[in-house]
Design an enzyme around this catalytic site. Structure first.
Site: not given
Ligand code: BGC
Length: 384
Positions: A138, A212, A350
């Site tokens: 991210h 998210h 997402e």
């Molecule tokens: C991911 C997860 C990750 C999470 C973090 C998600 O978008 O797919 O693997 O742990 O984000 O909060």
């Protein structure tokens, strides 16, 4: 289906039930069109004030922080007109800064993982910030979710919304190019929450933006989402290795726990002894959407809570959908409703390009070049 929701909202209005009696804020009338308002939410360690913006339109009520463009609350009615907040979050800025697992946040520059945080572009190697074991997640340790965005409210015709802007400096978190990002959050007169992403760069770079929100359509403090029914229009998904980096294969979902082509509950197959579920500690994968990349948002997934009737339909221009079933929520966070979040208490859908695309030539490209404009749109429609 939309009729249901309109009937509920219009019925409440006709009966003279004030918005507050339906469990929420006074500005949430059905008339829409009111300019968003803001108030101070908290202060960062360096003294910067963080604001909370309130928007309401078409029976949906949205609260957004300028910090990370975070959706702090999203309220929608159930089939009896009762409003609840269906997105996980905190009631204070300190928790967002210190320990948020990206609750409600804008994600960039690169949503999802890049293996070892490395990629090559036009013959040049880049190392971006590694913050998830050996990989980058991210956008790195200080991604778009941890910056204060400039926010401009608007009320245009029957829409209300916010323009959120952030300029990421050349080299930030290791990514090349000055990236100018504009995200538009719109609440339509039907109560849809639409996100339009735009970005430009002055050097070749990679971009993959998403949001998210952790959904729980029964309410953010109501327990797990395992009873929610989910449909995803995807015949394939991208299996991963133990670090959750795609292997590159586009595997068929048929005959696996990943088959959501017909609605089934999130919990139905989540305990099946499948290697991919062990790697993800549940579902944490990218689905390859049948419709591919489209110039207009097309419907790809529907999530429904049978107990309340609340239904979310996601439409997107993107080719992928990361469905994360909240596996890493471990009972150490207290949410905005004052209860502890445990595994599976919320789930993310997402919309995005596939994880690790910069290292996977067979995946749709995430490269953005000077002169081009990155564009991506996702619409969240609600019903009950
Ligand atoms: C991911 C997860 C990750 C999470 C973090 C998600 O978008 O797919 O693997 O742990 O984000 O909060």
């Amino acid at each position: 289906m939309e009729l249901n929701r309109r009937t509920v909202i219009a019925g409440a209005a006709a009966a003279g039930i004030a918005a507050t009696a339906l469990g929420g804020v006074a500005e949430a009338s059905t008339s829409g069109g009111k300019k968003p308002t803001k108030k101070v939410f908290g202060t960062l360690a360096d003294g910067t004030e963080v604001h909370l913006w309130s928007l309401a339109n078409g029976g949906t009520r949205l609260k957004v922080l300028d910090y990370g463009g975070i959706v702090q609350s999203l309220e929608i009615p159930d089939r009896r007109g009762r409003y609840t907040n269906v997105s996980l979050g905190f009631d204070n800025i300190e928790d967002y800064v210190a320990k948020s697992p990206y609750f409600g946040a804008l994600i960039g520059r690169f949503g999802n993982r890049i293996g070892k945080g490395q990629f090559t572009l036009d013959g040049k190697s880049y190392q971006v910030d590694v913050n998830d074991g050996a990989n980058s997640l991210h956008g790195g340790s200080k991604g778009f979710d941890k910056h204060v965005w400039s926010v401009e409210p608007f009320a245009k015709g029957s829409d209300v919304g916010l323009y959120l802007r952030y300029t990421s400096a050349d080299g930030e978190m290791g990514y090349p190019g000055t990236l100018k990002v504009k995200v538009t959050y719109t609440l339509t007169r039907h109560g849809d929450w639409r996100i339009d992403y735009e970005a430009t760069t002055d050097k070749a770079t990679v971009v993959n933006l998403t949001n998210h929100v952790y959904w729980n359509l029964a309410g953010e403090s109501s327990g797990t989402i395992y009873d929610h029914e989910l449909e995803i229009d995807a015949a394939r998904y991208t299996p991963v290795d133990s670090g959750l980096i795609p292997t590159g294969e586009l595997a068929r979902v048929a005959g696996t726990p990943f088959d959501f082509r017909r609605a089934k509950t999130v919990g139905e197959d989540i305990r099946v002894a499948h290697q991919q579920l062990l790697y993800g500690k549940g579902l944490d994968h990218n689905w390859v959407l049948d419709k591919g990349i489209t110039s207009r948002p097309a419907p790809v997934a529907t999530l429904r809570d049978p107990s309340s009737g609340r239904t979310l339909t996601i439409s997107t221009t993107e080719p992928g959908l990361q469905f994360y079933s909240g596996n890493f929520l471990d009972g150490t966070l207290v949410g905005s409703g004052g209860t502890v979040y445990r595994q599976g208490d919320g789930m993310c859908l997402e919309t995005q390009h596939f994880p690790d695309s910069p290292n996977k030539p067979n995946f749709p490209s995430t490269v953005l070049r000077p002169g081009q404009t990155y564009r991506s749109t996702t619409v969240h429609s609600f019903d009950c």
